[in-house]
Design a protein around this motif. Structure first.
Motif, PDB file in Angstrom:
ATOM      1  N   TYR A  82       0.797  -1.228   0.000  1.00 20.56           N
ATOM      2  CA  TYR A  82       0.000   0.000   0.000  1.00 20.56           C
ATOM      3  C   TYR A  82       0.828   1.277   0.000  1.00 20.56           C
ATOM      4  CZ  TYR A  82      -3.842  -3.120   1.396  1.00 20.56           C
ATOM      5  OH  TYR A  82      -4.769  -4.118   1.458  1.00 20.56           O
ATOM      6  N   THR A  83       2.137   1.156   0.140  1.00 21.25           N
ATOM      7  CA  THR A  83       2.960   2.357   0.328  1.00 21.25           C
ATOM      8  C   THR A  83       2.819   3.344  -0.823  1.00 21.25           C
ATOM      9  OG1 THR A  83       4.559   1.047   1.578  1.00 21.25           O
ATOM     10  CG2 THR A  83       5.270   3.208   0.810  1.00 21.25           C
ATOM     11  N   GLU A  84       2.968   2.874  -2.053  1.00 23.40           N
ATOM     12  CA  GLU A  84       2.904   3.790  -3.191  1.00 23.40           C
ATOM     13  C   GLU A  84       1.531   4.451  -3.290  1.00 23.40           C
ATOM     14  OE1 GLU A  84       3.562   3.909  -8.061  1.00 23.40           O
ATOM     15  OE2 GLU A  84       3.835   2.026  -6.966  1.00 23.40           O
ATOM     16  N   ALA A  85       0.474   3.658  -3.118  1.00 26.55           N
ATOM     17  CA  ALA A  85      -0.871   4.222  -3.184  1.00 26.55           C
ATOM     18  C   ALA A  85      -1.096   5.227  -2.061  1.00 26.55           C
ATOM     19  CB  ALA A  85      -1.906   3.101  -3.110  1.00 26.55           C
ATOM     20  N   ALA A  86      -0.600   4.919  -0.871  1.00 28.02           N
ATOM     21  CA  ALA A  86      -0.757   5.841   0.252  1.00 28.02           C
ATOM     22  C   ALA A  86      -0.071   7.166  -0.037  1.00 28.02           C
ATOM     23  CB  ALA A  86      -0.201   5.216   1.527  1.00 28.02           C
ATOM     24  N   ARG A  87       1.100   7.116  -0.624  1.00 26.77           N
ATOM     25  CA  ARG A  87       1.821   8.354  -0.919  1.00 26.77           C
ATOM     26  C   ARG A  87       1.127   9.176  -1.993  1.00 26.77           C
ATOM     27  NH1 ARG A  87       7.706   5.408  -0.390  1.00 26.77           N
ATOM     28  NH2 ARG A  87       7.990   5.845   1.844  1.00 26.77           N
ATOM     29  N   ARG A  88       0.403   8.500  -2.866  1.00 27.63           N
ATOM     30  CA  ARG A  88      -0.357   9.232  -3.893  1.00 27.63           C
ATOM     31  C   ARG A  88      -1.583   9.922  -3.310  1.00 27.63           C
ATOM     32  NH1 ARG A  88      -0.838   5.190  -9.133  1.00 27.63           N
ATOM     33  NH2 ARG A  88       1.402   4.977  -9.599  1.00 27.63           N
ATOM     34  N   HIS A  89      -2.205   9.291  -2.315  1.00 25.45           N
ATOM     35  CA  HIS A  89      -3.506   9.748  -1.850  1.00 25.45           C
ATOM     36  C   HIS A  89      -3.479  10.569  -0.560  1.00 25.45           C
ATOM     37  CE1 HIS A  89      -4.857   6.528  -4.625  1.00 25.45           C
ATOM     38  NE2 HIS A  89      -5.904   7.296  -4.765  1.00 25.45           N
ATOM     39  N   ILE A  90      -2.548  10.297   0.321  1.00 29.45           N
ATOM     40  CA  ILE A  90      -2.566  10.946   1.636  1.00 29.45           C
ATOM     41  C   ILE A  90      -1.776  12.240   1.594  1.00 29.45           C
ATOM     42  CG2 ILE A  90      -1.990  10.716   4.074  1.00 29.45           C
ATOM     43  CD1 ILE A  90      -2.304   7.702   3.783  1.00 29.45           C
ATOM     44  N   GLN A  91      -2.422  13.303   1.995  1.00 22.90           N
ATOM     45  CA  GLN A  91      -1.788  14.615   2.014  1.00 22.90           C
ATOM     46  C   GLN A  91      -1.448  15.015   3.451  1.00 22.90           C
ATOM     47  OE1 GLN A  91      -1.179  16.284  -0.939  1.00 22.90           O
ATOM     48  NE2 GLN A  91      -2.030  14.452  -1.912  1.00 22.90           N
ATOM     49  N   GLY A  92      -0.261  15.588   3.622  1.00 20.89           N
ATOM     50  CA  GLY A  92       0.099  16.185   4.908  1.00 20.89           C
ATOM     51  C   GLY A  92       0.536  15.222   5.975  1.00 20.89           C
ATOM     52  N   ALA A  93       0.849  13.984   5.609  1.00 22.33           N
ATOM     53  CA  ALA A  93       1.289  13.003   6.599  1.00 22.33           C
ATOM     54  C   ALA A  93       2.596  12.365   6.166  1.00 22.33           C
ATOM     55  CB  ALA A  93       0.224  11.923   6.800  1.00 22.33           C
ATOM     56  N   ASP A  94       3.350  11.898   7.137  1.00 26.77           N
ATOM     57  CA  ASP A  94       4.596  11.171   6.895  1.00 26.77           C
ATOM     58  C   ASP A  94       4.241   9.702   6.677  1.00 26.77           C
ATOM     59  OD1 ASP A  94       7.109  10.043   6.888  1.00 26.77           O
ATOM     60  OD2 ASP A  94       7.810  11.070   8.681  1.00 26.77           O
ATOM     61  N   ILE A  95       4.474   9.199   5.463  1.00 24.34           N
ATOM     62  CA  ILE A  95       4.151   7.808   5.131  1.00 24.34           C
ATOM     63  C   ILE A  95       5.383   6.961   5.390  1.00 24.34           C
ATOM     64  CG2 ILE A  95       3.191   6.246   3.404  1.00 24.34           C
ATOM     65  CD1 ILE A  95       1.430   8.670   4.055  1.00 24.34           C
ATOM     66  N   ARG A  96       5.252   5.968   6.240  1.00 22.02           N
ATOM     67  CA  ARG A  96       6.386   5.100   6.557  1.00 22.02           C
ATOM     68  C   ARG A  96       6.009   3.641   6.356  1.00 22.02           C
ATOM     69  NH1 ARG A  96      10.194   7.961  11.061  1.00 22.02           N
ATOM     70  NH2 ARG A  96      10.010  10.069  10.193  1.00 22.02           N
ATOM     71  N   GLU A  97       6.982   2.875   5.883  1.00 18.61           N
ATOM     72  CA  GLU A  97       6.729   1.485   5.501  1.00 18.61           C
ATOM     73  C   GLU A  97       7.292   0.519   6.527  1.00 18.61           C
ATOM     74  OE1 GLU A  97       8.497  -1.297   2.022  1.00 18.61           O
ATOM     75  OE2 GLU A  97       7.340   0.437   1.296  1.00 18.61           O
ATOM     76  N   VAL A  98       6.459  -0.439   6.924  1.00 24.53           N
ATOM     77  CA  VAL A  98       6.930  -1.502   7.804  1.00 24.53           C
ATOM     78  C   VAL A  98       7.608  -2.563   6.958  1.00 24.53           C
ATOM     79  CG1 VAL A  98       5.097  -1.075   9.479  1.00 24.53           C
ATOM     80  CG2 VAL A  98       4.754  -2.785   7.692  1.00 24.53           C
ATOM     81  N   GLY A  99       8.430  -3.379   7.595  1.00 22.89           N
ATOM     82  CA  GLY A  99       9.128  -4.438   6.877  1.00 22.89           C
ATOM     83  C   GLY A  99       9.676  -5.456   7.851  1.00 22.89           C
TER      84      GLY A  99
END
Length: 357
Positions: free
Chosen positions: A57-74
């Motif tokens: 979901y990381t790429e989609a989240a970065r496209r859609h979510i504004q104003g937040a820090d998107i971080r990926e678990v692994g």
């Protein structure tokens, strides 16, 4: 559209340094981005907003979510590790969590993993979600219009020989055809004696002349739900059928007339219930007048006999009284209302006078 800032603005009044959102609906409300089940997590602090998710979901989240820090678990760096870093970075001592949704096991895990106190905060999100802003209202209206287009089409297809299942399937298809993202719940299509089941499941039963057909359905559009019910007759009606229908319609109109911000849920429900009781059908109206509608098909606030709290300005609730005569017939009529200080705006435009197909 997201509500990070709106949530953050309420943290101080709830004596919180941040709030953790793991529930699917609350994550969407905060971020405007949908990920399924437990595949995501949002953290709201006064200074910064976070959205944690995995590589799907990381790429989609970065496209859609504004104003937040998107971080990926692994691998080796899961949700608890990212949360712990953020808690320490922002010196969070009191972290709100969704006590209405988080499991005991999850709570125990985060209580051990995080260097802060977990504070119940489900009410914070429930209160915010109960009041719709203008953009949410516009989306809810669009969702209603999609369902109404599907209704207009399906009325041309209901006739003796068609099954309940076929009608339900067509409603789902038509809503998708007109722009819905999904159904907001499995459609209820019941006919004749099956109509006495308020949440009956569509079956292979064939619709016959002289029966009522009740259709309760809705769709999801831009993450928000529509909800409506219409009961129609096929071929002809008996005097009893007409009397039941007219009673339900009068009850709904009485409830709508009583629906406004500041009225209690009990009072709105009572206005409709009194009409049904005076007509002698009181024992056959077992559910409440209405429920909140928004990101979820059932959310607060509710117009129920048990709700003695004032309904807030900007709430969106259903208006759906019904009468169900066991093994014989049932009628329900449902609209969706937007509550104002002066009354309510009916978001549903579909006609509801008794229609005989």
């Amino acid at each position: 559209m997201n509500h990070f800032a709106k949530i953050a603005a309420q943290l101080r009044s709830h004596d919180l340094d941040g709030v953790l959102l793991t529930n699917e609906a609350n994550r969407f409300y905060a971020s405007g981005f949908h990920s399924a089940g437990t595949d995501g997590m949002a953290l709201v602090t006064p200074e910064k907003f976070y959205y944690f998710t995995d590589s799907r979901y990381t790429e989609a989240a970065r496209r859609h979510i504004q104003g937040a820090d998107i971080r990926e678990v692994g691998a080796g760096r899961g949700y608890s590790a990212l949360l712990q870093e953020a808690v320490q970075r922002h010196h969070i001592r009191r972290l709100g969590f969704e006590d209405a949704y988080m499991t005991v096991r999850e709570h125990g895990f985060y209580a051990r993993a995080l260097p802060c106190e977990l504070v119940p905060a489900a009410d914070l999100l429930a209160e915010l979600r109960a009041v719709k802003d203008p953009e949410e209202l516009e989306i809810l209206i669009s969702a209603q219009r999609i369902a109404e287009k599907a209704l207009a089409d399906i009325l041309n297809e209901i006739r003796p020989g068609v099954t309940e299942k076929e009608t339900a399937a067509r409603l789902q298809y038509l809503m998708l055809h007109y722009g819905a993202e999904d159904k907001s719940f499995d459609p209820i299509v019941v006919s004749g004696p099956n109509g006495s089941l308020p949440h009956g499941v569509p079956s292979e039963k064939v619709i016959q002349a002289g029966e009522f057909v009740t259709m309760d359905f809705g769709c999801v559009y831009h993450g928000y739900c529509s909800d409506m019910t219409r009961t129609v007759a096929v071929g002809s009606v008996t005097d009893e059928m007409r009397q039941v229908y007219d009673t339900v319609l009068r009850a709904q109109l009485a409830g709508i007339a009583a629906a406004k911000a500041g009225a209690t849920g009990r009072a709105v429900d009572g206005a409709a219930r009194e009409v049904i009781e005076q007509a002698g059908y009181g024992p056959y109206f077992g559910h409440s007048f209405g429920h909140g509608v928004g990101v979820e098909i059932h959310e607060g606030p509710n117009a129920t006999p048990s709700n003695d709290k004032p309904l807030p300005t900007g709430a969106v609730i259903s208006a759906e009284p019904g009468i169900y005569l066991p093994g014989r017939l049932g009628v329900r009529i449902e609209d969706v209302l937007y509550l104002t200080e002066d009354g309510c705006q009916n978001l549903t435009l579909a006609p509801k006078d008794l229609l005989i197909l």
